[in-house]
Design an enzyme around this catalytic site. Structure first.
Site, PDB file in Angstrom:
ATOM      1  N   MET A   1       5.378   7.903  34.326  1.00 17.14           N
ATOM      2  CA  MET A   1       6.223   8.696  33.424  1.00 17.14           C
ATOM      3  C   MET A   1       5.859  10.176  33.439  1.00 17.14           C
ATOM      4  O   MET A   1       6.734  11.032  33.424  1.00 17.14           O
ATOM      5  CB  MET A   1       6.130   8.153  31.988  1.00 17.14           C
ATOM      6  CG  MET A   1       6.765   6.801  31.816  1.00 17.14           C
ATOM      7  SD  MET A   1       8.465   6.709  32.430  1.00 17.14           S
ATOM      8  CE  MET A   1       9.332   7.745  31.267  1.00 17.14           C
TER       9      MET A   1
ATOM     10  N   ASP B   1      -4.281  15.460  34.126  1.00 16.95           N
ATOM     11  CA  ASP B   1      -4.803  14.089  34.141  1.00 16.95           C
ATOM     12  C   ASP B   1      -6.318  14.185  34.081  1.00 16.95           C
ATOM     13  O   ASP B   1      -6.875  15.294  34.138  1.00 16.95           O
ATOM     14  CB  ASP B   1      -4.299  13.322  35.393  1.00 16.95           C
ATOM     15  CG  ASP B   1      -4.204  11.821  35.133  1.00 16.95           C
ATOM     16  OD1 ASP B   1      -5.243  11.214  34.799  1.00 16.95           O
ATOM     17  OD2 ASP B   1      -3.109  11.259  35.241  1.00 16.95           O
TER      18      ASP B   1
ATOM     19  N   VAL C   1      -0.015   9.203  28.658  1.00 11.19           N
ATOM     20  CA  VAL C   1      -1.232   8.549  29.171  1.00 11.19           C
ATOM     21  C   VAL C   1      -1.173   7.066  28.815  1.00 11.19           C
ATOM     22  O   VAL C   1      -0.176   6.583  28.270  1.00 11.19           O
ATOM     23  CB  VAL C   1      -2.529   9.222  28.634  1.00 11.19           C
ATOM     24  CG1 VAL C   1      -2.504  10.727  28.880  1.00 11.19           C
ATOM     25  CG2 VAL C   1      -2.770   8.936  27.161  1.00 11.19           C
ATOM     26  N   VAL C   2      -2.251   6.366  29.121  1.00 11.38           N
ATOM     27  CA  VAL C   2      -2.278   4.914  28.905  1.00 11.38           C
ATOM     28  C   VAL C   2      -1.871   4.539  27.474  1.00 11.38           C
ATOM     29  O   VAL C   2      -2.137   5.287  26.530  1.00 11.38           O
ATOM     30  CB  VAL C   2      -3.673   4.321  29.217  1.00 11.38           C
ATOM     31  CG1 VAL C   2      -3.895   4.256  30.717  1.00 11.38           C
ATOM     32  CG2 VAL C   2      -4.773   5.100  28.531  1.00 11.38           C
ATOM     33  N   GLU C   3      -1.269   3.369  27.368  1.00 13.06           N
ATOM     34  CA  GLU C   3      -0.695   2.944  26.078  1.00 13.06           C
ATOM     35  C   GLU C   3      -1.781   2.367  25.162  1.00 13.06           C
ATOM     36  O   GLU C   3      -1.806   1.164  24.875  1.00 13.06           O
ATOM     37  CB  GLU C   3       0.420   1.915  26.376  1.00 13.06           C
ATOM     38  CG  GLU C   3       1.269   1.522  25.200  1.00 13.06           C
ATOM     39  CD  GLU C   3       2.263   2.595  24.744  1.00 13.06           C
ATOM     40  OE1 GLU C   3       1.996   3.778  24.930  1.00 13.06           O
ATOM     41  OE2 GLU C   3       3.282   2.201  24.179  1.00 13.06           O
TER      42      GLU C   3
ATOM     43  N   LYS D   1      -4.829   7.895  22.753  1.00 13.94           N
ATOM     44  CA  LYS D   1      -3.838   8.923  22.412  1.00 13.94           C
ATOM     45  C   LYS D   1      -4.318   9.745  21.212  1.00 13.94           C
ATOM     46  O   LYS D   1      -4.173  10.973  21.191  1.00 13.94           O
ATOM     47  CB  LYS D   1      -2.479   8.272  22.132  1.00 13.94           C
ATOM     48  CG  LYS D   1      -1.835   7.675  23.406  1.00 13.94           C
ATOM     49  CD  LYS D   1      -0.449   7.136  23.134  1.00 13.94           C
ATOM     50  CE  LYS D   1       0.121   6.262  24.231  1.00 13.94           C
ATOM     51  NZ  LYS D   1       0.679   6.931  25.397  1.00 13.94           N
TER      52      LYS D   1
ATOM     53  N   SER E   1       5.930   3.926  24.281  1.00 12.24           N
ATOM     54  CA  SER E   1       7.057   2.995  24.185  1.00 12.24           C
ATOM     55  C   SER E   1       6.881   2.085  22.990  1.00 12.24           C
ATOM     56  O   SER E   1       7.856   1.555  22.467  1.00 12.24           O
ATOM     57  CB  SER E   1       7.123   2.074  25.400  1.00 12.24           C
ATOM     58  OG  SER E   1       7.014   2.749  26.580  1.00 12.24           O
TER      59      SER E   1
ATOM     60  N   HIS F   1      10.672   9.845  23.678  1.00 17.88           N
ATOM     61  CA  HIS F   1      10.609   8.648  24.515  1.00 17.88           C
ATOM     62  C   HIS F   1      11.614   8.754  25.653  1.00 17.88           C
ATOM     63  O   HIS F   1      12.801   8.488  25.468  1.00 17.88           O
ATOM     64  CB  HIS F   1      10.851   7.397  23.647  1.00 17.88           C
ATOM     65  CG  HIS F   1      10.662   6.124  24.390  1.00 17.88           C
ATOM     66  ND1 HIS F   1      11.439   5.017  24.195  1.00 17.88           N
ATOM     67  CD2 HIS F   1       9.771   5.785  25.358  1.00 17.88           C
ATOM     68  CE1 HIS F   1      11.036   4.063  25.008  1.00 17.88           C
ATOM     69  NE2 HIS F   1      10.035   4.500  25.718  1.00 17.88           N
TER      70      HIS F   1
ATOM     71  N   ASN G   1      12.559   5.504  32.276  1.00 20.22           N
ATOM     72  CA  ASN G   1      12.149   5.505  33.675  1.00 20.22           C
ATOM     73  C   ASN G   1      13.343   5.223  34.597  1.00 20.22           C
ATOM     74  O   ASN G   1      14.033   4.232  34.362  1.00 20.22           O
ATOM     75  CB  ASN G   1      11.086   4.401  33.836  1.00 20.22           C
ATOM     76  CG  ASN G   1      10.372   4.438  35.155  1.00 20.22           C
ATOM     77  OD1 ASN G   1      10.549   5.335  35.950  1.00 20.22           O
ATOM     78  ND2 ASN G   1       9.570   3.423  35.385  1.00 20.22           N
TER      79      ASN G   1
ATOM     80  N   GLU H   1      14.772   9.210  23.342  1.00 18.11           N
ATOM     81  CA  GLU H   1      14.686   8.946  21.898  1.00 18.11           C
ATOM     82  C   GLU H   1      13.750   9.984  21.270  1.00 18.11           C
ATOM     83  O   GLU H   1      12.608  10.132  21.719  1.00 18.11           O
ATOM     84  CB  GLU H   1      14.164   7.532  21.647  1.00 18.11           C
ATOM     85  CG  GLU H   1      15.137   6.445  22.053  1.00 18.11           C
ATOM     86  CD  GLU H   1      14.587   5.044  21.841  1.00 18.11           C
ATOM     87  OE1 GLU H   1      15.335   4.183  21.359  1.00 18.11           O
ATOM     88  OE2 GLU H   1      13.415   4.790  22.172  1.00 18.11           O
TER      89      GLU H   1
ATOM     90  N   ASN I   1      14.068  -0.172  23.089  1.00 17.68           N
ATOM     91  CA  ASN I   1      13.166  -1.275  23.434  1.00 17.68           C
ATOM     92  C   ASN I   1      13.347  -2.467  22.508  1.00 17.68           C
ATOM     93  O   ASN I   1      13.072  -3.606  22.893  1.00 17.68           O
ATOM     94  CB  ASN I   1      11.708  -0.812  23.423  1.00 17.68           C
ATOM     95  CG  ASN I   1      11.286  -0.331  24.797  1.00 17.68           C
ATOM     96  OD1 ASN I   1      11.861  -0.743  25.810  1.00 17.68           O
ATOM     97  ND2 ASN I   1      10.309   0.548  24.843  1.00 17.68           N
TER      98      ASN I   1
END
Ligand SMILES: NC(=O)c1ccc[n+]([C@@H]2O[C@H](COP(=O)([O-])OP(=O)(O)OC[C@H]3O[C@@H](n4cnc5c(N)ncnc54)[C@H](O)[C@@H]3O)[C@@H](O)[C@H]2O)c1
Length: 285
Positions: free
Chosen positions: A15, A34, A91-93, A98, A120, A141, A144, A153, A191
């Protein structure tokens, strides 16, 4: 002349790379951050290849590729975020990752900067709960592939200032996206309504009604641009499982949103989709 806009995208994965590409193509100067050189290189390589594909299809002049790439500035530290007006995190969910990241970001950006997460499935309100200025924090949001999908969103948490959400809507419209304002509820809007699209096909396949390719083919012929299995390969099966679990948890185990054990099995076996070249189907690149 319009002042130059600056944004930072945190995370150069699926993303983050897509959002950075989209912004740079619209003339925004982007710091792509990153934690390491390797994911940054990988992200930039994905962007390069995506742009080259546009050139090969005759949709973009090859000189535009260099212009767009020159607006993307890779970084591994956070200090260079000081002048940006927009921070979009991809970054990672994981909530703790976060939260910690945005606490650091708050220390370096100016007071006017809007901070946004591309989560998400996590609560925007929960991410903002550790911040000094949660009123300038919201969800943006993207879907992809981010350079292609028009919808975004704009998610207001409990403490988001409506002025920040309106600013985001106006900015995205100006950049050619279709923003919709939604509340911070599990799965937001898309979602949430998409859950049965992703989980019911596992039930069809596991009970022998059809195989994966058949399900995809039938849904495509019914008008969906992609079938659920090929779409999951694009999204990332781990990301999609996280979304299923979050909506299920968020609605206190409402059976309408129950994930399927097959989703977990795919993740446990490392079949995560296109990003590892293996998911429901095998992929060359
Ligand atoms: N994949 C999708 O289709 C999709 C769609 C919409 C939203 N999202 C959301 O976007 C976010 C990113 O998902 P993704 O699929 O791009 O993940 P990904 O795994 O492809 O990429 C995540 C990147 O973040 C980097 N990273 C980890 N910690 C970091 C830190 N502290 N600072 C900077 N970078 C860090 C990783 O090195 C990696 O490059 C998630 O919140 C996900 O829920 C994903």
């Amino acid at each position: 002349m319009k002042p130059m806009e600056r944004a930072a995208v945190l995370g150069a994965g699926t993303m983050g790379a897509g959002i950075a590409q989209f912004l740079a193509a619209k003339g925004v100067e982007v710091t792509l951050r990153d934690i390491d050189e390797e994911p940054l290189e990988k992200g930039l390589d994905v962007i390069r290849r995506q742009l080259q594909r546009q050139v090969d299809r005759g949709r973009m002049a090859s000189s535009d590729v260099d212009t767009i790439l020159s607006r993307i500035h890779p970084a591994t530290d956070l200090d260079c975020l000081a002048p940006v007006e927009w921070v979009i995190e991809a970054v990672v969910e994981r909530l703790s990752v976060k939260q910690a990241l945005f606490q650091d970001v708050e220390q370096v950006v100016g007071r006017e900067a809007v901070l946004a997460t591309n989560t998400s499935s996590l609560s925007v309100t929960a991410i903002a709960s550790v911040l000094q200025n949660p009123e300038r924090f919201l969800g943006l949001h993207f879907f992809n592939p981010a350079p292609v999908m028009p919808l975004v969103e704009v998610v207001s948490g409990e403490r988001t200032d409506p002025a920040a959400a309106n600013r985001a809507v106006e900015w995205l419209r100006r950049l050619g996206k279709t923003p919709i304002q939604v509340a911070d509820t599990p799965g937001f809007l898309v979602n949430r309504v998409a859950r049965p699209f992703h989980t019911e096909p596992y039930r069809l396949v596991s009970t022998g009604v059809a195989d994966k390719a058949q399900v995809d083919r039938i849904l495509r012929s019914a008008g969906f641009p992609m079938g659920p299995f090929e779409l999951q390969d694009l999204i990332g099966i781990d990301i999609n499982l996280a979304a299923s679990e979050a909506v299920y948890e968020g609605f206190y185990h409402d059976p309408r949103f129950r994930p399927h054990p097959g989703q977990r099995k795919m993740v446990e076996s490392g079949s995560l989709g296109r990003k590892v070249k293996r998911g429901h189907f095998t992929h060359e690149s």
